[in-house]
Design an enzyme around this catalytic site. Structure first.
Site, PDB file in Angstrom:
ATOM      1  N   TYR A 260       0.832  -1.196   0.000  1.00 33.10           N
ATOM      2  CA  TYR A 260       0.000   0.000   0.000  1.00 33.10           C
ATOM      3  C   TYR A 260       0.875   1.257   0.000  1.00 33.10           C
ATOM      4  O   TYR A 260       1.896   1.311   0.683  1.00 33.10           O
ATOM      5  CB  TYR A 260      -0.926   0.017   1.213  1.00 33.10           C
ATOM      6  CG  TYR A 260      -2.031  -1.001   1.128  1.00 33.10           C
ATOM      7  CD1 TYR A 260      -3.160  -0.766   0.340  1.00 33.10           C
ATOM      8  CD2 TYR A 260      -1.953  -2.214   1.816  1.00 33.10           C
ATOM      9  CE1 TYR A 260      -4.179  -1.697   0.252  1.00 33.10           C
ATOM     10  CE2 TYR A 260      -2.968  -3.156   1.730  1.00 33.10           C
ATOM     11  CZ  TYR A 260      -4.073  -2.898   0.949  1.00 33.10           C
ATOM     12  OH  TYR A 260      -5.073  -3.829   0.849  1.00 33.10           O
ATOM     13  N   ALA A 302     -11.195   0.566  -3.966  1.00 34.62           N
ATOM     14  CA  ALA A 302     -10.195   1.254  -3.150  1.00 34.62           C
ATOM     15  C   ALA A 302      -8.989   0.389  -2.856  1.00 34.62           C
ATOM     16  O   ALA A 302      -8.022   0.862  -2.260  1.00 34.62           O
ATOM     17  CB  ALA A 302     -10.832   1.710  -1.835  1.00 34.62           C
ATOM     18  N   ASP A 303      -9.015  -0.877  -3.272  1.00 39.04           N
ATOM     19  CA  ASP A 303      -7.929  -1.805  -2.951  1.00 39.04           C
ATOM     20  C   ASP A 303      -7.000  -2.038  -4.142  1.00 39.04           C
ATOM     21  O   ASP A 303      -6.318  -3.061  -4.212  1.00 39.04           O
ATOM     22  CB  ASP A 303      -8.502  -3.141  -2.473  1.00 39.04           C
ATOM     23  CG  ASP A 303      -7.493  -3.944  -1.667  1.00 39.04           C
ATOM     24  OD1 ASP A 303      -6.800  -3.343  -0.827  1.00 39.04           O
ATOM     25  OD2 ASP A 303      -7.397  -5.177  -1.871  1.00 39.04           O
ATOM     26  N   ALA A 304      -6.965  -1.106  -5.082  1.00 38.00           N
ATOM     27  CA  ALA A 304      -6.094  -1.247  -6.258  1.00 38.00           C
ATOM     28  C   ALA A 304      -4.679  -0.811  -5.884  1.00 38.00           C
ATOM     29  O   ALA A 304      -4.251   0.306  -6.140  1.00 38.00           O
ATOM     30  CB  ALA A 304      -6.627  -0.415  -7.419  1.00 38.00           C
TER      31      ALA A 304
END
Length: 424
Positions: A260, A302-304
């Site tokens: 992240y 949102a988790d790309a």
């Protein structure tokens, strides 16, 4: 010193090692180095005679392994430490993402053409497989299988026999990935199938998916998603060939624990710079990545993060891989709605105004008029095909109400993105 030999099809590439202190190392073999036609295994591991240290090689090789709870449960099933990358690859590294196989010294890869005789699973077999995956991820340690896929979600590589799911034989290249529904989130099979079909309908290049429904003895149903592997290709007379690939974290030498951006992982600017550096057709791939960024913003993925974009090393040279793991995560209140990689410094779709897209364009070294046009065109295209994408999945036993909610959510977000183009 413990060793595993990395093979690329029928040629040894080099050795992955673990010394007595537990540190990883990797070194290319002299024959691989001497052949100018052979590629590096990673953009972060260029061909050289000197060995690579743990710090240098772990992001790539550790990046082949499952993550979080999947890794922990696999380690427990195998009776090894979850922190031991070498031991994990020793037990799981026979079939991984990309072209490599990690085999013991003296072991030879099995010819891809087989012959293979995998046995198709009936509904009972599929239910037993789905029941086994939570306690034995990737079927770790079962029947000589050595399978690995990165990611925190439950999944297992499989092969297809006349349209039926089958487990591969030891050493057999797999063709699909089976992804069960995630128990703690509603309708994830429907969500991912919808997002992937929507991407295709909007003109983006993604992996082919097929949702399936099986009936349980109690009258209930279970769902799973079949994803065609883009890193496998059928070659007449030669069977399934493995194509090499690596994700952005691997290519940039960033360990999975930092996938992240908020933890030091890749930013979108780094992703665009990587494509310009390694792609055989950087102009085309940069535009494809731009579309992926816009698409993820519109659907609320949102988790790309850095492990959800990859480079595929095909015959035409390195290229952005087809999209995968597309999911509208914002529909789940338990998950953060903030973008994993900031867009123009922003993490919320409501903040994507002309200033944010302009800032994004500048950082990504793209022209703002191009970005603005593409945001408008793609958001409009997504809104236009959303209903058809969801309706195409209805009536086959999936959760139709969930599909309707997803369709409404994405259509609303597309309108928000379009209105943001008029805000300053």
């Amino acid at each position: 010193m413990r060793r595993l030999v990395a093979w690329w099809e029928d040629r040894p590439v080099g050795e992955l090692t673990q010394d007595d202190g537990g540190d990883l190392g990797f070194v290319y073999g002299p024959e691989w180095l001497a052949d100018e036609r052979t590629p590096a295994v990673s953009a972060s591991l260029p061909k050289r005679p000197e060995p690579f240290s743990r710090r240098e090689c772990r992001p790539f090789f550790g990046g082949l392994l499952p993550e979080e709870m999947q890794r922990r449960a696999a380690a427990q099933a195998l009776g090894i430490s979850e922190a031991n990358d070498f031991a994990m690859l020793d037990r799981l590294g026979g079939e991984v993402a990309g072209a490599l196989q990690l085999l013991h010294p003296g072991e030879q890869p099995v010819a891809a053409a087989g012959p293979w005789e995998p046995v198709p699973l009936d509904e009972g077999g599929l239910l037993r497989l789905l029941a086994a995956l939570p306690v034995r991820p990737l079927l770790a340690g079962e029947d000589g299988l050595r399978l690995s896929l990165a990611g925190a979600q439950s999944k297992v590589p499989v092969v297809m026999v006349d349209g039926a799911v089958a487990l591969p034989k030891a050493g057999q290249p797999t063709t699909h990935i089976l992804k069960p529904a995630i128990p703690r989130f509603e309708a994830t099979t429907e969500n991912e199938a919808f997002a992937m079909r929507l991407a295709a309908a909007a003109g983006l290049n993604g992996a082919a998916v097929e949702p399936r429904v099986i009936r349980q003895p109690d009258g209930g149903t279970r769902t799973f998603l079949l994803v065609a592997r883009y890193d496998r290709v059928e070659v007449a007379g030669l069977g399934t060939r493995r194509l090499h690939q690596e994700d952005v974290c691997q290519a940039l030498g960033i360990p999975v624990e930092r996938k992240y951006q908020s933890e030091g992982g890749p930013s979108l600017e780094q992703c665009f710079a990587l494509l310009r550096r390694v792609s055989a057709r950087p102009g085309s791939d940069v535009l494809k990545l731009l579309d992926a960024v816009i698409f993820n913003a519109v659907i609320g993925n949102a988790d790309a993060h850095g492990k959800n974009f990859s480079i595929l090393y095909g015959e035409a040279g390195p290229a952005l891989a087809p999209l995968y793991d597309l999911l509208s995560t914002v529909i789940y209140p338990e998950l953060s709605p903030k973008f994993a990689m900031k867009i123009g410094g922003q993490t919320w779709v409501e903040d994507l105004d002309t200033h944010a897209w302009s800032d994004f364009a500048k950082k990504a070294q793209l022209g703002f008029p191009l970005v603005r046009r593409r945001v408008g065109a793609l958001a409009s295209a997504i809104a236009a095909v959303t209903a058809a994408a969801s309706e195409g999945l209805m009536g086959i036993g999936l959760d139709d109400r969930a599909l309707e909610r997803l369709s409404d959510l994405v259509r609303t977000r597309a309108e928000v993105c379009l209105s943001g183009l008029t805000k300053h």
